[in-house]
Enzyme design. Structure first.
Site, PDB file in Angstrom:
ATOM      1  N   HIS B 347      19.714  83.634  20.359  1.00 27.25           N
ATOM      2  CA  HIS B 347      21.133  83.398  20.636  1.00 27.25           C
ATOM      3  C   HIS B 347      21.781  82.479  19.610  1.00 27.25           C
ATOM      4  O   HIS B 347      22.998  82.498  19.446  1.00 27.25           O
ATOM      5  CB  HIS B 347      21.319  82.814  22.029  1.00 27.25           C
ATOM      6  CG  HIS B 347      21.165  83.836  23.110  1.00 27.25           C
ATOM      7  ND1 HIS B 347      19.940  84.165  23.626  1.00 27.25           N
ATOM      8  CD2 HIS B 347      22.064  84.606  23.753  1.00 27.25           C
ATOM      9  CE1 HIS B 347      20.105  85.091  24.552  1.00 27.25           C
ATOM     10  NE2 HIS B 347      21.374  85.387  24.648  1.00 27.25           N
ATOM     11  N   GLY B 348      20.975  81.663  18.963  1.00 26.19           N
ATOM     12  CA  GLY B 348      21.581  80.796  17.970  1.00 26.19           C
ATOM     13  C   GLY B 348      20.554  79.849  17.407  1.00 26.19           C
ATOM     14  O   GLY B 348      19.560  79.521  18.055  1.00 26.19           O
TER      15      GLY B 348
END
Lengths: 358, 493
Positions: B347-348
């Site tokens: 996600h990041g």
């Protein structure tokens, strides 16, 4: 000079005008549907629309000179409607409810409705409306029973005169509510401008793409009204302090005072008046500590003086405003007081300043 | 191009009309080029990355198809080439900063040397996490022999770049859509009506709900953590939980609706996640295409299980019941934590996301370990108990997702354990009100869909007027609020 005075030409419509073709072109360009009608048919339609709770934008001929709309760039409404104010405010003008809307009256009928009779082509005078007529034209009767009228002369503005005549024929009232064709902005001038205003504003039957900001605003206003209605929130409901905002505001105040000190400016910091005969919308403990905090803050500065004008304006001098819920009609206004209140505040302020200057 | 813009609406109309009118060969090339155009509206330079990933896996899969199963070494080499290309792209464009930061941090802690000096600014290419996962799955499927590699480049290109899903999923498998793209079905009006309904509903979630919640969330998370109460933390967790759900589910609905307009069926990506009664169930309801991808290409391989070609829609989540190979519990647990940490990182490039992943893994782990209690005391297996434990925890797990800071997250969590922190409120009261309304609204809409709608099948005449009112309200609200003010949250992943 012994001679009769020459006829003074009453002609307020000195501004810019546009040809029908130009207006048509603008409408076509924007792909907006329109009908062309003969004057009589048009006026019939406009009057029907007015009777049917409508608000109509009236754009014709040359623009008025000066700050008031006199029937060439106007929004007109049926003056007999109690709810005309609400209607206009909701649809177009978001102005304060105490500000009255003006009547345009046929010159021939002034004496039937007003105590004084005179030519008032520029809406420049305020006359008393006859008491028995107050209920006939509530929309244009100010709370003190006066009206800022515009007399309409057949020679000066024949079409507007004819429109009011039509309205008179159908209703027996020779008056229309007339307000400037704008939305808290200078009076509309060009047809493009009028159209913009029309498009941006929630006039009847026209829901356009560009109208959406208003729709969004309306949606949230109603959401708030709904919230207040459900939870019984009104002007007197206690507002809790939001700690972050409170701190930020005090910091901002300190910044201002620091800057003033740097620049050698003397500051009078005062607690503004608040209505003291009813429950106020603050938590009293918070309110007291807020005042104390501000006062102690001012002591840190040599150039800042503190006054508390909290209780100087007596309760009856405060007003009411439109309710912020669906059920109530009006609620107390803690933000504004009447003229007398302003005078009291002014006196207190000027006394305080005078004593400071000594 | 962003879905909630007029440009996209115009683009979509043109594309759908041409899709149904063009002949087969042209149609496929047209969709491929239209999809590249769609992406190019963002930054055309980054089309090269999409194309590198697409072409690489096209060639690798074809080669895998030609290489016989006995030549294991070559097949492995091919698979690793695909992984290196795609993961290389991901690492360079998404994680380089993160890696350099962490290396520098280590240098600083151990006090040895200077660390790495600054690296040039890197723009995160839109959708890179999604399309690389898709091309990886394609090569892995070819390696496993689950698919026959496609020879038609444009058709395969459509599968990777098909515009509804290019930038934020659903992450598709070749066997889910390739055949649908190959043969255009006979035109039916229902494709258009069903598609439009989905799109409208998606816009409703995005522009009416998510975009209007966003300012409240931003306002609340801008408050210094020290001023927040425990009640605020709960409200903010729930509020952001709803925002990200409406935002991403809205996006997925629009994507699925756009595909429907062209007679193509996408797998569902969301199914009332906040009705889940366990974390395991949550992942069968939330971002289903990602969780099933993770299961098939990470979780099971790491656990050492053999993935069986099911050739059917995966149900998502960690469902391993259909597997024939028994895997030891310890291997399963290790795989669980590794997988979910990677999923968080997907996600990041931030430890906060890793923490979020591990939080979920821990919850699944506890569920497994505590299963014996549920088996002994029937009270605990009541769905309501499961739900009322799962949802607050799942919401609390969103906090690192929003703050993207472990410090802030932990100091917010701390507050939850002090009774004194439950005695005051900080933000504007509307935040609590909106959160409560959304909670009630989402719960009711789930209960209605789950229990009432099946009942109304018997009385279709009742459903019709209800639907008319429902869509009238949705159309008016979408018309009013439609504006490209906010990106979709998942575009940054």
């Amino acid at each position: 000079l012994g001679k009769p005075r020459g006829d003074f030409k009453v002609e307020p419509y000195t501004g810019i005008s546009f040809k029908n073709e130009e207006i048509e072109h603008i409408l076509r360009e924007r792909d907006i549907g329109f009908d062309k009608m003969e004057d009589e048919a048009l006026m019939d339609k406009v009057v029907d629309q007015l009777l049917d709770a409508g608000v109509v934008g009236w754009y014709q001929g040359k623009a008025e000179f000066g700050p008031r709309a006199l029937g060439n760039r106007s929004i007109i409404v049926d003056p007999r409607r109690e709810d005309a104010k609400a209607l206009l405010n909701e649809k177009i003008k978001k102005r304060e409810s105490f500000r009255p809307f003006a009547p345009s009256i046929l010159k021939e009928h002034v004496s039937e409705y007003f105590e004084q009779v005179d030519d008032v082509p520029f809406m420049e005078k305020v006359f008393d409306i006859k008491p028995e007529k107050h209920t006939v034209i509530p929309a244009v009767t100010h709370v003190n029973g006066t009206g800022r009228l515009q007399t309409v002369d057949k020679k000066v503005n024949p079409r507007y005169h004819r429109l009011i005549e039509k309205f008179y024929e159908k209703t027996g009232v020779p008056i229309l509510l007339n307000t400037s064709f704008n939305e808290n902005e200078p009076i509309v001038n060009t047809p493009e401008h009028a159209l913009e205003c029309f498009l941006r504003t929630k006039m009847d039957m026209l829901v356009s793409w560009r109208n959406r900001p208003n729709l969004r605003g309306q949606f949230f206003i109603n959401l708030y009204l709904l919230r207040n209605t459900i939870f019984g929130i009104n002007a007197q409901t206690e507002r809790p302090i939001i700690p972050q905002r409170y701190e930020e505001n005090l910091l901002a105040l300190a910044e201002i005072l620091n800057k003033a000190e740097e620049d050698g400016i003397e500051v009078l910091l005062y607690i503004p008046p608040i209505r003291n005969d009813v429950k106020i919308p603050y938590n009293l403990e918070n309110y007291e500590s807020f005042k104390a905090e501000v006062e102690s803050m001012t002591k840190e500065y040599d150039n800042v003086f503190f006054k508390n004008f909290e209780g100087i304006v007596p309760g009856p001098l405060w007003g009411t405003k439109e309710a912020t819920s669906f059920l109530a009609k009006e609620e107390l206004d803690f933000m504004h007081f009447q003229f007398e209140g302003h005078r009291i505040l002014f006196d207190s302020l000027s006394n305080a300043l005078k004593s400071l200057m000594k | 191009m962003i879905f909630n813009s007029v440009t996209f609406v115009v683009f979509l109309i043109i594309t759908v009309v041409l899709f149904w009118t063009l002949k087969k060969h042209f149609r496929i090339w047209f969709i491929f080029l239209a999809s590249l155009t769609f992406y190019g509206f963002w930054r055309w330079e980054f089309l090269s990355l999409v194309l590198i990933s697409t072409v690489a896996d096209y060639l690798i899969a074809l080669e895998l198809g030609k290489t016989s199963k006995s030549r294991k070494a070559k097949r492995r080499a091919l698979l690793f080439t695909s992984l290196i290309v795609n993961i290389g792209l991901l690492v360079y464009f998404k994680y380089l900063y993160f890696i350099v930061d962490n290396i520098n941090f280590l240098y600083a802690v151990t006090g040895s040397g200077q660390g790495i000096s600054s690296i040039p600014e890197i723009i995160l290419p839109l959708g890179i996490s999604f399309y690389t996962f898709q091309t990886i799955s394609y090569s892995v499927d070819a390696y496993r022999g689950h698919i026959i590699p496609e020879k038609n480049f444009a058709l395969y290109g459509c599968y990777v770049t098909f515009f509804p899903q290019l930038v934020a999923g659903p992450i598709l498998r070749a066997n889910e859509v390739m055949d649908q793209l190959r043969i255009r079905p006979k035109f039916q009006l229902s494709y258009i009506s069903e598609g439009l309904k989905r799109i409208l509903y998606g816009f409703f979630l995005k522009v009416v709900l998510a975009d209007n919640i966003a300012p409240l969330v931003d306002e609340a998370y801008a408050i210094p953590v020290s001023q927040l109460s425990a009640l605020d933390v709960w409200s903010m967790a729930f509020l952001f939980g709803f925002q990200i759900y409406f935002d991403f589910a809205g996006y997925s609905h629009i994507a699925i609706g756009c595909a429907n307009l062209m007679g193509i069926d996408f797998p569902e990506n969301f199914n009332f996640p906040y009705a889940a009664r366990s974390f395991k169930a949550f992942w069968k309801r939330w971002h289903i295409s990602l969780s099933s991808w993770i299961r098939d290409y990470l979780y099971l391989p790491i656990a050492g299980a053999k993935v069986i070609d099911k050739n059917k829609r995966s149900k998502g989540g960690l469902d391993t019941s259909e597997l024939k190979v028994e895997v030891s519990q310890r291997k399963k647990d290790t795989s669980l934590f590794t997988t979910w940490a990677i999923m968080g990182l997907w996600h990041g490039a931030n430890w906060a996301f890793v923490f979020w992943g591990i939080f979920h893994a821990l919850m699944v782990y506890f569920e497994r370990k505590l299963r014996f209690i549920r088996n002994r005391v029937p009270f605990f297996s009541h769905p309501f108990i499961g739900w009322s434990v799962t949802i607050p925890l799942a919401m609390i797990a969103w906090i690192p997702f929003r703050t993207q800071s472990l410090n802030a997250t932990f100091s917010m969590y701390q507050k939850l354990f002090y009774p004194k922190m439950y005695t005051f409120l900080s933000p504007k009261e509307n935040i609590y009100l909106v959160t409560a309304m959304l909670f009630i609204g989402v719960t009711i809409s789930y209960l209605l869909t789950e229990f009432l709608v099946p009942q109304t099948k018997k009385w279709a005449y009742l459903a019709a007027p209800f639907n008319v009112v429902k869509y009238a309200v949705i159309i008016i609200l979408v018309f009013t609020f439609f504006r490209p003010i906010n990106q979709f949250i998942y575009f940054q992943f």
